[in-house]
Design a protein around this motif. Structure first.
Motif, mmCIF file in Angstrom:
data_model
loop_
_atom_site.group_PDB
_atom_site.id
_atom_site.type_symbol
_atom_site.label_atom_id
_atom_site.label_comp_id
_atom_site.label_asym_id
_atom_site.label_seq_id
_atom_site.Cartn_x
_atom_site.Cartn_y
_atom_site.Cartn_z
ATOM 1 N N ILE A 168 0.874 -1.178 0.000
ATOM 2 C CA ILE A 168 0.000 0.000 0.000
ATOM 3 C C ILE A 168 0.912 1.230 0.000
ATOM 4 O O ILE A 168 1.795 1.358 0.861
ATOM 5 N N PHE A 169 0.699 2.086 -0.962
ATOM 6 C CA PHE A 169 1.580 3.252 -1.122
ATOM 7 C C PHE A 169 0.861 4.527 -0.681
ATOM 8 O O PHE A 169 -0.351 4.676 -0.866
ATOM 9 N N GLY A 170 1.639 5.449 -0.101
ATOM 10 C CA GLY A 170 1.106 6.779 0.172
ATOM 11 C C GLY A 170 0.891 7.083 1.645
ATOM 12 O O GLY A 170 0.464 8.186 1.991
ATOM 13 N N ASN A 221 -10.305 -0.155 11.858
ATOM 14 C CA ASN A 221 -9.703 1.169 12.077
ATOM 15 C C ASN A 221 -8.404 1.260 11.255
ATOM 16 O O ASN A 221 -7.736 0.244 11.038
ATOM 17 N N VAL A 222 -8.121 2.445 10.759
ATOM 18 C CA VAL A 222 -6.912 2.632 9.956
ATOM 19 C C VAL A 222 -6.130 3.793 10.560
ATOM 20 O O VAL A 222 -6.687 4.876 10.766
ATOM 21 N N LEU A 258 0.211 11.051 1.816
ATOM 22 C CA LEU A 258 0.576 11.933 0.698
ATOM 23 C C LEU A 258 -0.660 12.659 0.180
ATOM 24 O O LEU A 258 -1.773 12.138 0.252
ATOM 25 N N ASN A 259 -0.402 13.841 -0.358
ATOM 26 C CA ASN A 259 -1.496 14.625 -0.905
ATOM 27 C C ASN A 259 -1.735 14.209 -2.355
ATOM 28 O O ASN A 259 -1.164 14.770 -3.280
ATOM 29 N N ASP A 260 -2.538 13.178 -2.504
ATOM 30 C CA ASP A 260 -2.804 12.678 -3.855
ATOM 31 C C ASP A 260 -4.167 11.990 -3.860
ATOM 32 O O ASP A 260 -4.380 11.008 -3.136
ATOM 33 N N ASP A 318 -7.471 3.972 -0.846
ATOM 34 C CA ASP A 318 -7.938 4.179 0.523
ATOM 35 C C ASP A 318 -8.151 2.807 1.175
ATOM 36 O O ASP A 318 -9.114 2.111 0.851
ATOM 37 N N PRO A 319 -7.250 2.405 2.081
ATOM 38 C CA PRO A 319 -7.361 1.054 2.655
ATOM 39 C C PRO A 319 -8.688 0.820 3.375
ATOM 40 O O PRO A 319 -9.209 -0.292 3.391
#
Ligand SMILES: CC(=O)SCCNC(=O)CCNC(=O)[C@H](O)C(C)(C)COP(=O)(O)OP(=O)(O)OC[C@H]1O[C@@H](n2cnc3c(N)ncnc32)[C@H](O)[C@@H]1OP(=O)(O)O
Length: 409
Positions: free
Chosen positions: A57-59, A79-80, A86-88, A93-94
């Motif tokens: 998972i990136f970001g 819960n995450v 990162l602003n992208d 979204d996990p």
């Protein structure tokens, strides 16, 4: 991160991508509460069906995904957490990803709401299925196996809560179509505390209807081949022989059902194969045959076909079991059959199974391939047999059990 801190961009992250990349297998932490309120924690074996083949998972920095279940109701909570993102807008979204695999009842973030929902369900909790066979005791605990009623809202809901474990623990596992009435779902519970039983694991099986011929069809005699498709014991209960008992109890139940003619397994992995081989061997030698009496003439006679059908075992599995019994006899000096005879007998099956490929090879290569396959199978059989005591048990129980299963030997 404070509100005034600028949100890092993809370009900033490209300088140190490792800080913004998490292994989804490591980030995902699964918790199952215990009956005393504590929670046991483990990681999934696989997350690629959810997060893609690279299981990354990136970001996000310091990403942790909590997926929690109650031991009794299996009520899910998600819960995450992360220290930075990162602003992208295109980032995965996990939370959304996981929610799409979980039932609508899943509580996100609000732990108090989750606890309330569990308490509410436990007020008049009833396992949403029918007990198959009897409640049985192992050590100090009692266990029962229940067939879920998917037409009942609670039964369907429990299935929806459990099914994500198929993706997370079985390679190439996928969701079943619960609207297809040919699926059975069995759940094993520890029922020592009857009011709040604990889920141990579950198994799905598909009913393949078999056309048994005109007469049987006309007289409404149904014939079903049961295919075990997904079999899971929750990680904290693995290695305690509970999977073996679960499998044996299911088999016992299907043995008593005259409509079931055969039990097969869909794509078993090595650990399930081991469990199945050891349980089938033990069951066969405890209840039905005396290990020392099996010989090649008997195996090649009508006896074997009849026994296989009575025991509802598929052909390949039954052949493997007989081969293991022959090797067991050799290892324990219980037979007059020679090692060479056993080797040739096993090679004959291997040859027939691979005839097309082997016939295309010259003789020395063919013999070499067969020998290599045999040697590796023999080694595997010995591994499976190690620790099993088949003849002592069978001698103890043959007389009693032969009353139950009368064979034409
Ligand atoms: C068809 C499919 O679904 S294939 C996918 C199978 N599922 C998975 O891989 C999911 C993750 N793994 C699991 O859920 C579990 O580890 C399972 C289902 C594979 C095994 O369940 P467990 O409860 O851990 O197995 P259990 O403790 O009963 O068996 C352990 C051992 O005892 C043996 N055994 C168990 N019961 C018996 C018995 N009654 N008699 C003889 N041997 C037995 C097993 O072969 C195994 O041998 P080992 O000690 O050398 O490992």
């Amino acid at each position: 991160m404070s509100d005034n801190t600028p949100t890092p961009s993809i370009t900033a992250a490209s300088l140190q991508p490792e800080l913004w990349t998490s292994s989804s297998n490591d980030a995902l932490q699964i918790y199952i509460t215990d009956s005393d309120g504590t929670a046991l924690n483990f990681h999934p074996n696989f997350t690629y069906p959810i997060f893609g083949d690279s299981e990354q998972i990136f970001g996000y920095r310091d990403l942790v995904i909590f997926l929690c279940f109650d031991h009794c109701t299996f009520y899910p909570f998600l819960n995450v957490k992360y220290s930075d993102r990162l602003n992208d807008d295109t980032l995965e979204d996990p939370r959304a990803k996981l929610l799409s695999y979980l039932p609508e009842s899943t509580v996100f973030k609000d732990e108090a709401k989750w606890a309330d929902s569990i308490s509410k369900e436990k007020e008049d909790f009833k396992i949403p299925g029918e007990l198959i066979g009897d409640v049985f005791t192992l050590g100090e605990d009692k266990y029962g196996i229940y067939k879920l009623d998917l037409k009942n809202a609670q039964g369907l809901e429990l299935h929806k809560r459990l099914q994500i474990l198929v993706l997370l623990f079985i390679e190439a596992g996928s969701y079943i179509d619960h609207q297809d009435e040919l699926w059975d779902i069995y759940v094993m519970y520890k029922v020592t505390d009857e009011k709040t039983p604990s889920i141990i694991g579950f198994c799905t099986a598909y009913n393949y209807w078999k056309y048994g011929g005109f007469d049987k069809f006309d007289s409404n005699q149904q014939e079903v081949r049961k295919k075990i498709s997904q079999f899971i014991v929750l990680p904290m209960f693995q290695g305690l022989k509970l999977g073996g008992h679960f499998y044996n109890k299911l088999f016992e139940y299907w043995m008593q059902d005259p409509s079931v003619i055969e039990v097969v397994v869909e794509d078993p992995n090595e650990s399930f194969d081991d469990l199945r081989d050891r349980c089938d061997l033990t069951r066969l030698c405890q209840n039905t045959i005396k290990v020392a009496s099996v010989d090649l003439a008997l195996i090649n006679s009508e006896w074997a076909t009849k026994l296989r059908q009575e025991q509802k075992l598929e052909k390949r599995q039954f052949s493997r079991l007989l081969e293991m019994i022959l090797l067991y006899q050799l290892e324990h000096s219980l037979t007059n059959v020679t090692r060479k005879q056993v080797r040739l007998f096993i090679k004959k099956r291997l040859y027939e199974k691979n005839k097309e490929i082997l016939d295309g090879l010259d003789e020395p290569t063919r013999l070499d391939k067969l020998q290599t396959a045999y040697a590796s199978l023999e080694q595997d059989y010995k591994r499976i047999l190690s620790g099993l005591s088949l003849h002592k048990r069978s001698l103890d129980t043959t007389e009693a059990s032969s009353k139950k299963f009368k064979l034409n030997v």
